[in-house]
Structures are given as structure tokens and as C-alpha cells.
Design a protein around this motif. Structure first.
Motif, short mmCIF file in Angstrom:
data_model
loop_
_atom_site.label_atom_id
_atom_site.label_comp_id
_atom_site.label_asym_id
_atom_site.label_seq_id
_atom_site.Cartn_x
_atom_site.Cartn_y
_atom_site.Cartn_z
N PHE A 54 0.84 -1.19 0.00
CA PHE A 54 0.00 0.00 0.00
C PHE A 54 0.88 1.25 0.00
O PHE A 54 1.80 1.38 0.81
CB PHE A 54 -0.93 -0.01 1.21
N ASP A 55 0.55 2.16 -0.91
CA ASP A 55 1.32 3.39 -1.08
C ASP A 55 0.39 4.58 -0.88
O ASP A 55 -0.82 4.49 -1.12
CB ASP A 55 1.93 3.42 -2.49
N SER A 56 0.94 5.70 -0.42
CA SER A 56 0.11 6.88 -0.16
C SER A 56 0.87 8.15 -0.54
O SER A 56 2.07 8.27 -0.31
CB SER A 56 -0.27 6.95 1.32
N PRO A 111 -11.05 3.23 5.64
CA PRO A 111 -10.91 1.81 5.35
C PRO A 111 -10.97 1.47 3.85
O PRO A 111 -11.57 2.21 3.05
CB PRO A 111 -12.10 1.19 6.08
N VAL A 112 -10.34 0.36 3.52
CA VAL A 112 -10.41 -0.23 2.18
C VAL A 112 -10.68 -1.72 2.37
O VAL A 112 -9.96 -2.38 3.12
CB VAL A 112 -9.11 -0.03 1.38
N VAL A 113 -11.72 -2.23 1.72
CA VAL A 113 -12.04 -3.66 1.78
C VAL A 113 -11.89 -4.21 0.37
O VAL A 113 -12.47 -3.68 -0.58
CB VAL A 113 -13.48 -3.89 2.30
N PHE A 114 -11.11 -5.28 0.22
CA PHE A 114 -10.77 -5.76 -1.12
C PHE A 114 -10.56 -7.27 -1.14
O PHE A 114 -10.45 -7.93 -0.10
CB PHE A 114 -9.49 -5.07 -1.60
N PHE A 115 -10.48 -7.82 -2.34
CA PHE A 115 -10.00 -9.18 -2.56
C PHE A 115 -9.38 -9.26 -3.95
O PHE A 115 -9.68 -8.43 -4.83
CB PHE A 115 -11.12 -10.23 -2.39
N VAL A 116 -8.50 -10.24 -4.14
CA VAL A 116 -7.87 -10.46 -5.44
C VAL A 116 -8.55 -11.65 -6.09
O VAL A 116 -8.59 -12.75 -5.52
CB VAL A 116 -6.36 -10.71 -5.30
N THR A 176 -11.38 -11.99 1.40
CA THR A 176 -11.73 -10.60 1.65
C THR A 176 -10.87 -10.07 2.80
O THR A 176 -10.79 -10.68 3.85
CB THR A 176 -13.22 -10.47 2.02
N ARG A 177 -10.25 -8.93 2.57
CA ARG A 177 -9.36 -8.36 3.58
C ARG A 177 -9.68 -6.87 3.74
O ARG A 177 -9.94 -6.17 2.76
CB ARG A 177 -7.90 -8.52 3.16
N GLN A 178 -9.66 -6.40 4.98
CA GLN A 178 -9.83 -4.97 5.25
C GLN A 178 -8.55 -4.39 5.79
O GLN A 178 -7.89 -4.99 6.64
CB GLN A 178 -10.95 -4.73 6.25
N MET A 179 -8.17 -3.23 5.28
CA MET A 179 -7.06 -2.47 5.82
C MET A 179 -7.49 -1.02 5.85
O MET A 179 -8.62 -0.68 5.45
CB MET A 179 -5.78 -2.67 4.99
N PHE A 190 -12.47 4.76 -0.23
CA PHE A 190 -12.70 6.19 -0.06
C PHE A 190 -12.34 7.00 -1.30
O PHE A 190 -12.42 8.22 -1.31
CB PHE A 190 -11.91 6.73 1.14
N CYS A 191 -11.91 6.32 -2.36
CA CYS A 191 -11.44 7.02 -3.55
C CYS A 191 -12.58 7.70 -4.31
O CYS A 191 -13.73 7.27 -4.25
CB CYS A 191 -10.71 6.05 -4.48
N PHE A 192 -12.24 8.80 -5.01
CA PHE A 192 -13.17 9.56 -5.83
C PHE A 192 -14.35 10.11 -5.03
O PHE A 192 -15.40 10.39 -5.59
CB PHE A 192 -13.67 8.74 -7.01
N THR A 193 -14.18 10.23 -3.72
CA THR A 193 -15.20 10.82 -2.86
C THR A 193 -14.57 11.95 -2.07
O THR A 193 -13.48 11.79 -1.51
CB THR A 193 -15.77 9.77 -1.89
N ASP A 194 -15.22 13.11 -2.02
CA ASP A 194 -14.67 14.24 -1.27
C ASP A 194 -14.54 13.88 0.21
O ASP A 194 -15.48 13.39 0.82
CB ASP A 194 -15.56 15.46 -1.43
N GLN A 195 -13.34 14.15 0.75
CA GLN A 195 -13.07 13.91 2.17
C GLN A 195 -12.71 15.26 2.80
O GLN A 195 -11.81 15.95 2.31
CB GLN A 195 -11.91 12.93 2.34
#
Length: 202
Positions: free
Chosen positions: A72-74, A152-157, A98-101, A136-141
Motif C-alpha cells: 500500500f502506497d500513499s 478503510p479499504v475492503v478488497f479481494f484479489v 476478503t481483507r480490510q485495511m 474512499f477514492c473519488f469521494t470528497d473527504q
């Protein structure tokens, strides 16, 4: 027969044309800069360009024993005065799991700041198999001065990555986010006055 334009008049005309062209170019670039984030979002969603991930409403029905490392990069451009970093630099997940980070974000400034994140996945071919259930991408924060939150980000490959000969051996996948500034929406003066009058009547 029309008299040929004098050299000085021709030079002045060329100067005006050049100045107008430059001004139009500058205005176009300014407009493109303000529209770049939403346009990039639309372009990526339509074309899948730049390692764009997939959006999924539910978890994978298949989970395999094969694993892949996800990093993960920021990033935040200088005009966004935020400290922005992942709470975990990398994780190892099973395909289909499914993993949450989350990312920790803090507003270092003394003013309220609104920003929006774009993202990409590398290697690019892996983007089609990286599914995000929550992001949270493409949403105003918007963060108040000194405010600190976890995003949070919830994803799977997708296990189908194993079937893609172009991807080859399972790569290390990097999910990268970059925050860009967003001008906060201003309440029109007329609407604000109406709201104040309505509040006074309550």
C-alpha cells in the motif's frame, strides 16, 4: 485592387493572433486542471486504464490457498497539508480472501481542507483482478484542523488471475492513492439568507 498590408500592420496582426492563442491555451489548461480528478475517474471507469481496479458489491465465492502480497502506497500533493499513510505497509492474502485495511489521515493545517483521492494498481494487468468492496477514492473527504481519521479499504484479489497468461507468476500488487485538493462547495448568498430567515422563524 486592395493595398497590401504594411509590414507593421501585419506584425501587429500576428502578435494579436499569437496572444489570443496563448490566452486560450492557458484558460484551457486551468479548466483541465480543475476537471482532472473527475475526468480521470470517469476515464478509468470506462476504459480500465492505468491499473484501474474492479468494483464489487460482494465477496468472492471462491478462496484458494495460493497467496499474493499486496503493498500500500500513499501520496498527497503539496497543496493538501495532510499526513497520509497506510496502517499496514503490506499484507499477504489468499486469492479470493476478503481483507480490510485502512489509511490514517491527519490534517496538519489550521484550516478545514477538502480533498479527493485517485488511485492506481501496479502492475497494470493486475488491476482487472483487484476488487474493492469499500473504498474512499473519488469521494470528497473533509478534515477539520488537526482532525485525524482512519479510512478503510475492503478488497479481494480475484482467483481468475491465475488463468491470465499475461500476468504470469503471481506478482506483488501495489495499491497507490494520491490526494488532490477540492474546493469546498459554497452556499449561494440568496440561499444562505433564506436559511437564516427560516432559522429566525423557528
Amino acid at each position: 485592387m486592395a493595398e497590401p498590408a504594411r509590414p507593421r500592420e501585419a506584425s501587429a496582426r500576428r502578435f494579436r493572433i499569437t496572444a489570443f492563442s496563448c490566452a486560450a491555451f492557458v484558460c484551457g489548461m486551468i479548466g483541465a486542471a480543475y476537471a482532472s480528478v473527475p475526468l480521470y475517474s470517469l476515464f478509468c471507469k470506462v476504459t480500465g486504464y492505468g491499473g484501474t481496479t474492479q468494483r464489487s458489491e460482494m465477496a468472492s465465492a471462491t478462496v484458494l490457498n495460493e497467496t499474493v502480497r499486496v503493498r500500500f502506497d500513499s501520496n498527497a500533493i503539496p497543496s493538501v497539508p495532510w499526513t497520509f499513510q497506510p496502517n499496514e505497509r503490506e499484507v499477504v492474502v489468499r486469492l479470493g480472501e476478503t481483507r480490510q485495511m485502512s489509511y490514517r489521515v491527519r490534517n496538519r493545517s489550521d484550516r478545514e481542507v477538502t480533498a479527493r483521492a485517485t488511485f492506481n494498481v501496479t502492475p497494470l494487468l493486475a488491476g482487472g483482478y483487484f476488487n474493492k468492496i469499500q473504498c474512499f477514492c473519488f469521494t470528497d473527504q473533509t478534515l477539520k484542523p488537526g482532525e485525524e481519521v482512519d479510512m478503510p479499504v475492503v478488497f479481494f484479489v480475484d482467483p481468475d488471475i491465475l488463468k491470465d497468461a499475461d500476468v504470469g507468476t503471481l506478482p506483488t500488487i501495489t495499491l497507490s492513492y494520491t490526494f488532490f485538493p477540492v474546493e469546498p462547495k459554497k452556499t449561494p448568498v440568496a440561499d444562505a439568507a433564506t436559511d437564516n430567515q427560516a432559522s429566525g422563524r423557528l
